[in-house]
Enzyme design. Structure first.
Site, PDB file in Angstrom:
ATOM      1  N   LYS A   9       0.828  -1.204   0.000  1.00 21.17           N
ATOM      2  CA  LYS A   9       0.000   0.000   0.000  1.00 21.17           C
ATOM      3  C   LYS A   9       0.871   1.267   0.000  1.00 21.17           C
ATOM      4  O   LYS A   9       2.092   1.188   0.228  1.00 21.17           O
ATOM      5  CB  LYS A   9      -0.931  -0.039   1.223  1.00 21.17           C
ATOM      6  N   TYR A  49     -12.648  -2.248  -2.423  1.00 21.15           N
ATOM      7  CA  TYR A  49     -13.140  -2.223  -1.043  1.00 21.15           C
ATOM      8  C   TYR A  49     -14.660  -2.030  -0.979  1.00 21.15           C
ATOM      9  O   TYR A  49     -15.165  -1.510   0.011  1.00 21.15           O
ATOM     10  CB  TYR A  49     -12.407  -1.137  -0.256  1.00 21.15           C
ATOM     11  N   ASN A 112      -1.977   0.269   6.987  1.00 23.06           N
ATOM     12  CA  ASN A 112      -1.402  -0.966   7.541  1.00 23.06           C
ATOM     13  C   ASN A 112      -0.548  -1.712   6.518  1.00 23.06           C
ATOM     14  O   ASN A 112      -0.539  -2.940   6.467  1.00 23.06           O
ATOM     15  CB  ASN A 112      -2.506  -1.856   8.134  1.00 23.06           C
ATOM     16  N   HIS A 115      -1.876  -5.292   1.540  1.00 20.17           N
ATOM     17  CA  HIS A 115      -3.113  -6.051   1.322  1.00 20.17           C
ATOM     18  C   HIS A 115      -2.750  -7.434   0.807  1.00 20.17           C
ATOM     19  O   HIS A 115      -1.796  -7.571   0.032  1.00 20.17           O
ATOM     20  CB  HIS A 115      -3.988  -5.355   0.264  1.00 20.17           C
ATOM     21  N   GLU A 126      -9.554 -10.482  -7.530  1.00 13.94           N
ATOM     22  CA  GLU A 126      -8.585  -9.392  -7.343  1.00 13.94           C
ATOM     23  C   GLU A 126      -7.461  -9.437  -8.390  1.00 13.94           C
ATOM     24  O   GLU A 126      -7.014  -8.395  -8.859  1.00 13.94           O
ATOM     25  CB  GLU A 126      -8.016  -9.441  -5.921  1.00 13.94           C
TER      26      GLU A 126
HETATM   27  P1  IDP Z   1      -7.616  -6.889   5.672  1.00 14.47           P
HETATM   28  O1  IDP Z   1      -6.842  -5.844   4.916  1.00 14.47           O
HETATM   29  O2  IDP Z   1      -6.822  -7.439   6.822  1.00 14.47           O
HETATM   30  O3  IDP Z   1      -8.182  -7.976   4.786  1.00 14.47           O
HETATM   31  P2  IDP Z   1     -10.320  -5.719   5.826  1.00 14.47           P
HETATM   32  O4  IDP Z   1     -11.272  -5.937   6.942  1.00 14.47           O
HETATM   33  O5  IDP Z   1     -10.593  -6.379   4.517  1.00 14.47           O
HETATM   34  O6  IDP Z   1      -8.863  -6.155   6.384  1.00 14.47           O
HETATM   35  O7  IDP Z   1     -10.184  -4.159   5.637  1.00 14.47           O
HETATM   36  C1  IDP Z   1      -9.555  -3.615   4.505  1.00 14.47           C
HETATM   37  C2  IDP Z   1      -8.717  -2.423   4.932  1.00 14.47           C
HETATM   38  O8  IDP Z   1      -9.555  -1.399   5.462  1.00 14.47           O
HETATM   39  C3  IDP Z   1      -7.729  -2.723   6.061  1.00 14.47           C
HETATM   40  O9  IDP Z   1      -6.541  -3.349   5.615  1.00 14.47           O
HETATM   41  C4  IDP Z   1      -7.490  -1.337   6.619  1.00 14.47           C
HETATM   42  O10 IDP Z   1      -6.591  -0.586   5.765  1.00 14.47           O
HETATM   43  C5  IDP Z   1      -8.882  -0.732   6.519  1.00 14.47           C
HETATM   44  N1  IDP Z   1      -9.663  -0.945   7.767  1.00 14.47           N
HETATM   45  C6  IDP Z   1     -10.320  -2.087   8.138  1.00 14.47           C
HETATM   46  N2  IDP Z   1     -10.946  -1.932   9.330  1.00 14.47           N
HETATM   47  C7  IDP Z   1     -10.661  -0.665   9.724  1.00 14.47           C
HETATM   48  C8  IDP Z   1     -11.033   0.113  10.901  1.00 14.47           C
HETATM   49  O11 IDP Z   1     -11.741  -0.345  11.800  1.00 14.47           O
HETATM   50  N3  IDP Z   1     -10.551   1.395  10.946  1.00 14.47           N
HETATM   51  C9  IDP Z   1      -9.772   1.941   9.973  1.00 14.47           C
HETATM   52  N4  IDP Z   1      -9.426   1.265   8.849  1.00 14.47           N
HETATM   53  C10 IDP Z   1      -9.850  -0.033   8.729  1.00 14.47           C
HETATM   54 MG    MG Z   2      -9.682  -7.882   3.341  1.00 10.72          MG
END
Ligand code: IDP
Ligand code: MG
Length: 138
Positions: A9, A49, A112, A115, A126
């Site tokens: 990212k 997303y 974070n 992905h 994807e």
């Molecule tokens: P993942 O990336 O671990 O699969 P997902 O639940 O698919 O997690 O969420 C996609 C992305 O959305 C996360 O990687 C993060 O960047 C963001 N995200 C998910 N949950 C939160 C939250 O509660 N607060 C802020 N950002 C979030």
């Molecule tokens: Mg995810």
């Protein structure tokens, strides 16, 4: 043999972690099948997303994902989807164990680092999204 999509990212690129992350996959012995660099369009970010549309952090997530270039990778291997998800670590920094990519490099918040596809179905969708057939050489 499975295929999975990884995206380093914008924060991972800005923090110069491209080499570190790819080295982890190489040292693990995983095969890189495709790789490219570019900035995600808003349309593709919203599609990627779409399952999070309506969440309070959605607009922030789209702004973040389109804020600079990313690295797209397709990796292949037996059970590569689950292996990479384990190497990536939990979504939230507070839950991401040390030794995982997020555990070692991410702090609380939307950013974070990385992905990775979470299932065979999402990997197929994807990979097609970010490596459309005309762009695929293998
Ligand atoms: P993942 O990336 O671990 O699969 P997902 O639940 O698919 O997690 O969420 C996609 C992305 O959305 C996360 O990687 C993060 O960047 C963001 N995200 C998910 N949950 C939160 C939250 O509660 N607060 C802020 N950002 C979030
Ligand atoms: Mg995810």
């Amino acid at each position: 043999m499975e295929r999975t999509l990884v995206i380093i990212k914008p924060d991972g690129v800005r923090r110069h972690l491209i080499g570190e992350i790819i080295q982890r996959f190489e040292k693990k012995g995983l095969a890189i099948a495709e790789m490219k660099f570019g900035t995600m369009t808003k349309e593709l970010a919203e599609e990627h997303y779409h399952h999070l549309a309506g969440r309070s952090f959605f607009d922030e997530l789209i702004d973040y994902m389109t804020s600079g270039p990313v690295v797209y990778l397709v990796l292949t291997g037996e059970d590569v989807i689950d292996i990479i998800r384990k190497m990536v670590g939990a979504t939230k920094a507070v839950d991401a164990v040390s030794g995982t990519i997020r555990g070692d490099y991410a702090l609380p918040g939307t950013e974070n680092i990385i992905h990775a596809s979470d299932s065979r179905d999402s990997a197929t969708i994807e990979i097609a999204r970010f490596f459309p057939p005309f762009d695929t050489k293998k």
